[in-house]
Design a protein around this motif. Structure first.
Motif, PDB file in Angstrom:
ATOM      1  N   THR A  58       8.106  -0.556   6.082  1.00  0.00           N
ATOM      2  CA  THR A  58       7.955   0.500   5.084  1.00  0.00           C
ATOM      3  C   THR A  58       9.280   0.696   4.350  1.00  0.00           C
ATOM      4  O   THR A  58      10.357   0.726   4.986  1.00  0.00           O
ATOM      5  N   GLU A 115      -4.745  -2.942  -1.441  1.00  0.00           N
ATOM      6  CA  GLU A 115      -5.100  -3.031  -0.032  1.00  0.00           C
ATOM      7  C   GLU A 115      -5.394  -4.463   0.384  1.00  0.00           C
ATOM      8  O   GLU A 115      -5.402  -4.792   1.566  1.00  0.00           O
ATOM      9  N   ASP A 162       6.031  -7.018   8.530  1.00  0.00           N
ATOM     10  CA  ASP A 162       5.595  -5.771   7.898  1.00  0.00           C
ATOM     11  C   ASP A 162       6.667  -4.704   8.084  1.00  0.00           C
ATOM     12  O   ASP A 162       7.524  -4.794   8.968  1.00  0.00           O
ATOM     13  N   SER A 201       6.889   6.312  -0.590  1.00  0.00           N
ATOM     14  CA  SER A 201       6.943   5.342   0.511  1.00  0.00           C
ATOM     15  C   SER A 201       5.863   4.273   0.295  1.00  0.00           C
ATOM     16  O   SER A 201       4.731   4.591  -0.064  1.00  0.00           O
ATOM     17  N   VAL A 202       6.230   3.019   0.540  1.00  0.00           N
ATOM     18  CA  VAL A 202       5.305   1.894   0.355  1.00  0.00           C
ATOM     19  C   VAL A 202       5.386   0.996   1.592  1.00  0.00           C
ATOM     20  O   VAL A 202       6.494   0.621   2.027  1.00  0.00           O
ATOM     21  N   ARG A 203       4.220   0.650   2.120  1.00  0.00           N
ATOM     22  CA  ARG A 203       4.167  -0.267   3.262  1.00  0.00           C
ATOM     23  C   ARG A 203       3.881  -1.670   2.740  1.00  0.00           C
ATOM     24  O   ARG A 203       3.034  -1.863   1.874  1.00  0.00           O
ATOM     25  N   SER A 231       0.851  -1.194   0.000  1.00  0.00           N
ATOM     26  CA  SER A 231       0.000   0.000   0.000  1.00  0.00           C
ATOM     27  C   SER A 231       0.886   1.243   0.000  1.00  0.00           C
ATOM     28  O   SER A 231       1.896   1.308   0.715  1.00  0.00           O
ATOM     29  N   SER A 232       0.491   2.228  -0.816  1.00  0.00           N
ATOM     30  CA  SER A 232       1.263   3.464  -0.927  1.00  0.00           C
ATOM     31  C   SER A 232       0.972   4.386   0.240  1.00  0.00           C
ATOM     32  O   SER A 232      -0.177   4.533   0.662  1.00  0.00           O
ATOM     33  N   GLU A 233       2.016   5.016   0.746  1.00  0.00           N
ATOM     34  CA  GLU A 233       1.878   5.988   1.816  1.00  0.00           C
ATOM     35  C   GLU A 233       2.286   7.382   1.358  1.00  0.00           C
ATOM     36  O   GLU A 233       2.477   8.275   2.186  1.00  0.00           O
ATOM     37  N   GLY A 234       2.448   7.573   0.050  1.00  0.00           N
ATOM     38  CA  GLY A 234       2.784   8.889  -0.497  1.00  0.00           C
ATOM     39  C   GLY A 234       4.274   9.173  -0.508  1.00  0.00           C
ATOM     40  O   GLY A 234       5.038   8.616   0.298  1.00  0.00           O
ATOM     41  N   GLU A 235       4.677  10.039  -1.454  1.00  0.00           N
ATOM     42  CA  GLU A 235       6.071  10.488  -1.592  1.00  0.00           C
ATOM     43  C   GLU A 235       7.043   9.323  -1.752  1.00  0.00           C
ATOM     44  O   GLU A 235       8.151   9.328  -1.215  1.00  0.00           O
ATOM     45  N   LYS A 252      11.318   2.992   1.079  1.00  0.00           N
ATOM     46  CA  LYS A 252      11.322   4.231   0.308  1.00  0.00           C
ATOM     47  C   LYS A 252      11.906   3.936  -1.068  1.00  0.00           C
ATOM     48  O   LYS A 252      13.072   3.539  -1.189  1.00  0.00           O
TER      49      LYS A 252
END
Length: 252
Positions: free
Chosen positions: A213, A249, A211, A151-153, A145-149, A215
């Motif tokens: 995150t 998701e 899990d 960053s991916v979780r 899932s994308s977290e913006g800028e 970059k």
């Protein structure tokens, strides 16, 4: 009778008055020569001497306007010369800069190729060691899932097919494959996290959820995520799985 006396008779000496002597001959030749010369002098036209015209030296003074024109032309040529020299220097500097940029790019390409070769070698070794996707350990349910800028979780699960065995300890390693400017690149987990973690520690009997995150590098297009489980006890055997990169998701 008396004796007759014989007298000697002299021959008369006759003087020739005609100019037939040597002197007369000379006089005749002289007269003829003078006559011939006089005839030629009267008959032939006199040659006129050829006159050669010599140009008079230029004595005209130089005008001030001419000096101004010459000075203006000289100044114009000096400006053009300076401009050409500046352009030549600029081109030379640009060429040196381009050569340096090409050299640096070639060095970076060689370094990246060397790093990719090392990662490929590690992947091949782990694949041979753990025998592919199927084994006593299962890696499943990847979710991204994308977290913006950039960053991916990520989230996935590591489980065992035989739950009666003792606790499994080890490490999870991750590698992300993709492209930058159409060049294939590999990144390890330590290159994608701020704290530089090399992997996740494992310690479970049935399963464990993993899990974190990451970059993504600039201009990087991810294509595939490789997850490798390395047990501390190599005799237990490990596992690996390749996941297609897809933000979602829902678990994969």
């Amino acid at each position: 009778m008396g004796q007759v006396k014989v007298r000697r008779i002299r021959q008369p000496h006759i003087i020739d008055s005609r100019p037939t002597g040597r002197l007369g001959l000379l006089l005749v030749l002289l007269v003829v020569a003078l006559g011939s010369w006089g005839y030629l002098a009267l008959d032939l036209p006199r040659e006129q001497p050829t006159s050669i015209k010599v140009p008079a030296p230029a004595n005209e003074p130089v005008k001030p306007s001419d000096l101004d024109s010459i000075e203006q032309n000289r100044a114009t040529l000096a400006d053009e010369t300076a401009e050409l020299e500046q352009r030549l220097q600029s081109l030379s500097e640009d060429r040196q800069a381009q050569s340096e940029a090409v050299r640096q790019a070639q060095d970076e390409i060689r370094q990246l190729q060397s790093e990719n070769a090392k990662l490929r070698s590690q992947i091949a070794f782990l694949t041979q060691l753990f025998g592919g996707d199927d084994g006593p350990i299962t890696i499943s349910d990847l979710a991204l899932s994308s977290e913006g800028e950039g960053s991916v979780r990520y989230w996935f699960k590591v489980s065992r097919t035989n739950a009666d065995e003792d606790m499994l300890t080890g490490q999870v390693r991750m590698q992300l494959r993709g492209t930058i400017d159409d060049q294939e690149r590999y990144f390890s987990l330590s290159e994608l996290t701020e704290n530089g973690d090399d992997g996740h520690r494992l310690g479970f009997r049935h399963f464990q959820e993993i899990d974190g995150t990451i970059k993504l590098p600039q201009n990087f297009l991810p294509e595939e995520l490789l997850v490798i489980v390395v047990p501390d006890d190599k005799a237990k055997g490990g596992a690996r799985r390749q996941f297609e990169w897809k933000l979602s998701e829902e678990p994969d």
